[in-house]
Design an enzyme around this catalytic site. Sequence first.
Site, mmCIF file in Angstrom:
data_model
loop_
_atom_site.group_PDB
_atom_site.id
_atom_site.type_symbol
_atom_site.label_atom_id
_atom_site.label_comp_id
_atom_site.label_asym_id
_atom_site.label_seq_id
_atom_site.Cartn_x
_atom_site.Cartn_y
_atom_site.Cartn_z
ATOM 1 N N GLY A 44 0.932 -1.138 -0.108
ATOM 2 C CA GLY A 44 0.001 -0.169 0.009
ATOM 3 C C GLY A 44 0.809 1.203 0.148
ATOM 4 O O GLY A 44 1.744 1.193 0.627
ATOM 5 N N GLN A 49 2.891 9.938 1.043
ATOM 6 C CA GLN A 49 4.142 9.239 1.177
ATOM 7 C C GLN A 49 5.019 9.467 -0.089
ATOM 8 O O GLN A 49 6.125 9.244 -0.123
ATOM 9 C CB GLN A 49 4.051 7.700 1.480
ATOM 10 C CG GLN A 49 3.261 7.214 2.695
ATOM 11 C CD GLN A 49 3.411 5.775 2.469
ATOM 12 O OE1 GLN A 49 2.398 5.127 2.190
ATOM 13 N NE2 GLN A 49 4.330 5.219 3.210
ATOM 14 N N CYS A 88 6.081 0.043 7.176
ATOM 15 C CA CYS A 88 5.787 1.030 6.260
ATOM 16 C C CYS A 88 6.711 1.620 5.454
ATOM 17 O O CYS A 88 8.133 1.439 5.962
ATOM 18 C CB CYS A 88 5.427 2.135 7.034
ATOM 19 S SG CYS A 88 4.752 3.721 6.478
ATOM 20 N N LEU A 89 6.648 1.846 4.052
ATOM 21 C CA LEU A 89 7.830 2.254 3.295
ATOM 22 C C LEU A 89 8.349 3.771 3.667
ATOM 23 O O LEU A 89 9.425 4.250 3.334
ATOM 24 C CB LEU A 89 7.319 2.323 1.945
ATOM 25 C CG LEU A 89 6.611 1.181 1.110
ATOM 26 C CD1 LEU A 89 6.040 1.364 -0.089
ATOM 27 C CD2 LEU A 89 7.898 0.127 1.109
ATOM 28 N N HIS A 130 -4.222 0.933 7.570
ATOM 29 C CA HIS A 130 -2.955 1.546 7.713
ATOM 30 C C HIS A 130 -2.851 2.805 6.494
ATOM 31 O O HIS A 130 -2.420 3.852 7.011
ATOM 32 C CB HIS A 130 -1.847 0.424 7.009
ATOM 33 C CG HIS A 130 -0.370 0.869 7.209
ATOM 34 N ND1 HIS A 130 0.469 0.479 8.001
ATOM 35 C CD2 HIS A 130 0.155 2.083 6.464
ATOM 36 C CE1 HIS A 130 1.544 1.292 7.646
ATOM 37 N NE2 HIS A 130 1.413 1.960 6.718
ATOM 38 N N GLU A 131 -3.197 2.673 5.422
ATOM 39 C CA GLU A 131 -3.011 3.618 4.454
ATOM 40 C C GLU A 131 -3.876 4.878 4.670
ATOM 41 O O GLU A 131 -3.709 6.048 4.514
ATOM 42 C CB GLU A 131 -3.171 3.115 3.049
ATOM 43 C CG GLU A 131 -2.433 2.156 2.703
ATOM 44 C CD GLU A 131 -1.021 2.521 2.765
ATOM 45 O OE1 GLU A 131 -0.653 3.510 2.725
ATOM 46 O OE2 GLU A 131 -0.152 1.432 3.088
ATOM 47 N N HIS A 134 -2.551 7.278 7.131
ATOM 48 C CA HIS A 134 -1.542 8.294 6.449
ATOM 49 C C HIS A 134 -2.521 9.623 6.122
ATOM 50 O O HIS A 134 -1.685 10.449 6.000
ATOM 51 C CB HIS A 134 -0.984 7.751 5.168
ATOM 52 C CG HIS A 134 -0.039 6.764 5.743
ATOM 53 N ND1 HIS A 134 1.291 7.389 6.201
ATOM 54 C CD2 HIS A 134 0.484 5.575 5.324
ATOM 55 C CE1 HIS A 134 2.293 6.186 6.430
ATOM 56 N NE2 HIS A 134 1.749 5.024 5.661
HETATM 57 NI NI NI Z 1 2.440 3.328 5.672
#
Ligand code: NI
Length: 167
Positions: A44, A49, A88-89, A130-131, A134
């Site tokens: 995701g 991000q 998480c990226l 999760h997304e 953000h």
């Molecule tokens: Ni993340």
Amino acid sequence: MLDIVKIGDEVLREKCTKVTEFDDALHILLEAMFETLDEADGVGLAAPQVGVDKRFFIVSLPDGTKREFINPEIVGTSVETNPYEEGCLSLPGVYHDVVRPSKVIVKAQDANGEEFTLKASGLMARVIQHENDHLDGVLFVDHLNEEERKKVLRAYEKKNRRQRGRS
Ligand code: NI
């Protein structure tokens, strides 16, 4: 390929604003985000991000499911919760169990502005939550208690220092 913003950047802490234009610029950005996500081997990726403070994210699951969620709203969550190890990226290399509802109902728009409602469970439900966080400036570490959060952030800093030392 887009650069993925890392923790410490203010855009990750912003409350993102609604998408109003479902135009070519959005479609091109979505395509670039899907490529970036696949390259990063993630499931995701949310707009902030990649430095864009707008309310949308994409999901790309190992089973091949790819979907964009524009102006998403989680309208229902199950009482049942479960722990799942998240990463998480924007905090590469560190992971921790996070407890969240096992199922969600999400309302969103697709790339053309068409509204849809999705009932999700399993990995899809997890990634959506999760997304979606953000878009309100929330990272998975914010769900941990202080001790756990410090441990994860210390591990991230340590990894980061080592990597900088190598380059
Ligand atoms: Ni993340």
